[in-house]
Design a protein around this motif. Structure first.
Motif, PDB file in Angstrom:
ATOM      1  N   THR A  68       0.995  -1.162   0.230  1.00  0.00           N
ATOM      2  CA  THR A  68       0.061  -0.231  -0.042  1.00  0.00           C
ATOM      3  C   THR A  68       0.457   1.494  -0.005  1.00  0.00           C
ATOM      4  N   MET A  69       2.122   1.335   0.203  1.00  0.00           N
ATOM      5  CA  MET A  69       2.676   2.495   0.370  1.00  0.00           C
ATOM      6  C   MET A  69       4.119   2.296  -0.897  1.00  0.00           C
ATOM      7  N   HIS A  70       4.363   3.410  -1.729  1.00  0.00           N
ATOM      8  CA  HIS A  70       5.329   3.464  -2.325  1.00  0.00           C
ATOM      9  C   HIS A  70       5.602   5.145  -2.117  1.00  0.00           C
ATOM     10  N   MET A  71       7.407   5.407  -3.138  1.00  0.00           N
ATOM     11  CA  MET A  71       6.962   7.040  -2.629  1.00  0.00           C
ATOM     12  C   MET A  71       6.613   7.770  -4.265  1.00  0.00           C
ATOM     13  N   ILE A  72       5.569   8.740  -4.583  1.00  0.00           N
ATOM     14  CA  ILE A  72       4.708   9.358  -5.009  1.00  0.00           C
ATOM     15  C   ILE A  72       5.119  10.963  -4.998  1.00  0.00           C
ATOM     16  N   THR A  73       5.689  12.292  -6.070  1.00  0.00           N
ATOM     17  CA  THR A  73       5.086  12.805  -6.008  1.00  0.00           C
ATOM     18  C   THR A  73       4.062  13.790  -4.875  1.00  0.00           C
ATOM     19  N   GLU A  74       4.931  14.671  -4.559  1.00  0.00           N
ATOM     20  CA  GLU A  74       3.769  15.044  -3.007  1.00  0.00           C
ATOM     21  C   GLU A  74       2.436  15.848  -3.946  1.00  0.00           C
ATOM     22  N   GLU A  75       1.298  15.721  -3.500  1.00  0.00           N
ATOM     23  CA  GLU A  75       0.390  15.965  -5.070  1.00  0.00           C
ATOM     24  C   GLU A  75      -0.464  17.516  -3.914  1.00  0.00           C
ATOM     25  N   ALA A  76       0.381  17.655  -2.887  1.00  0.00           N
ATOM     26  CA  ALA A  76      -0.131  19.108  -2.665  1.00  0.00           C
ATOM     27  C   ALA A  76       1.017  20.253  -3.229  1.00  0.00           C
ATOM     28  N   TYR A  77       1.785  20.134  -3.648  1.00  0.00           N
ATOM     29  CA  TYR A  77       3.036  20.736  -4.102  1.00  0.00           C
ATOM     30  C   TYR A  77       2.985  20.885  -5.848  1.00  0.00           C
ATOM     31  N   THR A  78       3.677  21.461  -6.374  1.00  0.00           N
ATOM     32  CA  THR A  78       3.356  21.152  -7.700  1.00  0.00           C
ATOM     33  C   THR A  78       4.723  21.323  -8.326  1.00  0.00           C
ATOM     34  N   PRO A  79       5.485  20.619  -8.484  1.00  0.00           N
ATOM     35  CA  PRO A  79       7.318  20.736  -8.741  1.00  0.00           C
ATOM     36  C   PRO A  79       7.678  21.904  -9.692  1.00  0.00           C
ATOM     37  N   HIS A  80       8.460  22.235  -8.934  1.00  0.00           N
ATOM     38  CA  HIS A  80       9.278  23.422 -10.598  1.00  0.00           C
ATOM     39  C   HIS A  80       9.836  22.859 -11.757  1.00  0.00           C
ATOM     40  N   THR A  81      10.191  22.875 -12.719  1.00  0.00           N
ATOM     41  CA  THR A  81      10.893  22.009 -13.680  1.00  0.00           C
ATOM     42  C   THR A  81      11.235  23.309 -14.905  1.00  0.00           C
ATOM     43  N   PHE A  82      12.644  22.979 -14.486  1.00  0.00           N
ATOM     44  CA  PHE A  82      12.731  24.934 -16.064  1.00  0.00           C
ATOM     45  C   PHE A  82      14.464  23.522 -16.809  1.00  0.00           C
ATOM     46  N   LYS A  83      14.374  24.481 -17.377  1.00  0.00           N
ATOM     47  CA  LYS A  83      15.519  24.418 -19.072  1.00  0.00           C
ATOM     48  C   LYS A  83      16.766  24.315 -18.384  1.00  0.00           C
ATOM     49  N   THR A  84      17.666  23.096 -18.965  1.00  0.00           N
ATOM     50  CA  THR A  84      18.851  23.336 -18.652  1.00  0.00           C
ATOM     51  C   THR A  84      19.961  22.401 -19.463  1.00  0.00           C
ATOM     52  N   LYS A  85      21.052  22.654 -19.251  1.00  0.00           N
ATOM     53  CA  LYS A  85      22.153  21.597 -20.525  1.00  0.00           C
ATOM     54  C   LYS A  85      22.609  20.781 -18.877  1.00  0.00           C
ATOM     55  N   TRP A 124       8.967  14.917  -2.259  1.00  0.00           N
ATOM     56  CA  TRP A 124       8.328  13.511  -2.729  1.00  0.00           C
ATOM     57  C   TRP A 124       7.396  12.982  -1.705  1.00  0.00           C
ATOM     58  N   GLU A 125       6.796  12.103  -0.987  1.00  0.00           N
ATOM     59  CA  GLU A 125       6.573  11.301   0.058  1.00  0.00           C
ATOM     60  C   GLU A 125       5.863  10.129  -0.115  1.00  0.00           C
ATOM     61  N   VAL A 126       5.622   9.536   0.630  1.00  0.00           N
ATOM     62  CA  VAL A 126       5.743   8.113   0.831  1.00  0.00           C
ATOM     63  C   VAL A 126       3.934   8.135   0.970  1.00  0.00           C
ATOM     64  N   LYS A 127       3.276   7.278  -0.450  1.00  0.00           N
ATOM     65  CA  LYS A 127       1.774   7.173  -0.184  1.00  0.00           C
ATOM     66  C   LYS A 127       1.048   6.126   1.063  1.00  0.00           C
ATOM     67  N   ASN A 128       0.485   6.648   1.395  1.00  0.00           N
ATOM     68  CA  ASN A 128      -0.024   7.005   2.563  1.00  0.00           C
ATOM     69  C   ASN A 128       0.812   5.988   4.273  1.00  0.00           C
ATOM     70  N   ASP A 129       2.103   6.700   4.331  1.00  0.00           N
ATOM     71  CA  ASP A 129       2.676   6.934   5.292  1.00  0.00           C
ATOM     72  C   ASP A 129       3.265   8.846   5.281  1.00  0.00           C
TER      73      ASP A 129
END
Length: 327
Positions: free
Chosen positions: A242-259, A272-277
């Motif tokens: 029932t538990m595994h790592m996911i991207t935190e649903e309450a916080y939108t990640p920020h993505t930037f272009k780079t090299k 990140w967060e652990v689902k159900n934990d």
């Protein structure tokens, strides 16, 4: 014998500090992500200092606690003596008849980066700093990344010992405190148990893998779904059902272009967060477009360090991620 040795040491120190052809560059000192600002106290307490503190004090994206991009300290020009000149990151800002912006390396110590800004008055200094502030921040961060990578190079893990790195044809500068959690040949998970202070219950983690490149125009939009899929497959919680790592649903990640390694890439910062934990923390993800092999090479670093600031831990992972080399 002791007298001879003492005389030798004193002589060596004197020679190392002279300006002749026997000069030995001193080793710089200073914490990562910290800049010493050399300017008059009146400027520091006025508009010039306010502008610098606001720019460097902007909060780093993706951290659970508020932490600035760069920490700053100030010293007046008449206090910028021999001891202060060995600082690694220095910003010199002051008045001059001519406006100028320049960057010099290894002036008084090594490695060292000094940025100089001069203008006719306070308003001019503020304007010059505003014009170059993003460049200045990038210069100091890049300086710290290179320094960190050079330190890790001295204790670098042997890439040939990891099936996944060999199969993917990639290499990284990873220090030898990391230990293998899983190395399937397609997916590598390394962990460094933190041992200092209250963070000794935490860890820094590295994930390395690749996925097919389907449509380069949709790469940025797919980063979260890819990392969630990988988390479900490889990063379980205390109850794998029932538990595994996911991207935190309450916080939108920020993505930037780079090299990275000269290739187009995307840097994503979030939580990140652990689902159900209750486990959670920050992550930095580098998704690199490897057109030659029609794939995305992905490095992710994530930190678990409850109750402590995490900027330094995440910066270490950033330096490792940016060391990627694709064969």
């Amino acid at each position: 014998m002791k007298k001879i040795f003492s005389i030798f040491v004193i002589t060596l120190l004197i020679v190392s500090c002279t300006g002749n052809d026997k000069f030995v560059m001193r080793t710089s000192i200073g914490k990562v992500n910290k800049v010493m600002v050399v300017t008059k106290s009146s400027d520091w307490t006025g508009d010039v200092g306010k502008e610098i503190r606001n720019a460097f004090g902007e909060l780093m994206v993706g951290l659970p606690q508020p932490e600035p991009i760069l920490s700053v300290s100030q010293v007046a020009p008449n206090g910028f003596g021999s001891m202060m000149k060995v600082g690694r990151n220095i910003l010199v800002i002051g008045e001059s008849d001519k406006e100028s912006f320049s960057v010099k390396h290894n002036v008084y110590a090594k490695p060292q980066t000094i940025v100089y800004i001069y203008a006719k008055d306070d308003a001019g200094m503020v304007k010059m700093f505003q014009k170059h502030k993003k460049e200045i921040i990038d210069i100091f961060i890049e300086s710290d990344i290179k320094m960190t990578q050079s330190v890790f190079e001295n204790t670098k893990l042997d890439d040939s010992k990891f099936k996944t790195l060999q199969n993917l044809g990639v290499s990284f500068t990873i220090h030898d405190k990391f230990r293998t959690v899983e190395d399937t040949g397609e997916f590598l998970w390394l962990r460094h148990h933190l041992t200092s202070g209250i963070a000794k219950t935490g860890s820094n983690n590295i994930l390395i893998y690749s996925v097919p490149l389907e449509d380069e125009t949709t790469v940025a939009d797919s980063i979260v779904s890819v990392r969630n899929r990988i988390g479900k497959k490889y990063i379980p919680g205390s109850d794998p059902e029932t538990m595994h790592m996911i991207t935190e649903e309450a916080y939108t990640p920020h993505t930037f272009k780079t090299k990275v390694d000269g290739k187009n890439a995307f840097e994503t910062r979030g939580k990140w967060e652990v689902k159900n934990d209750f486990m959670a923390g920050p992550f930095v993800n580098y998704t690199v477009v490897d057109k030659k092999n029609n794939r995305l090479v992905i490095f992710e670093g994530f930190t678990y360090a409850p109750s402590v600031n995490k900027r330094a831990f995440l910066f270490e992972l950033e330096a490792i991620g940016r060391s990627m080399k694709i064969k």
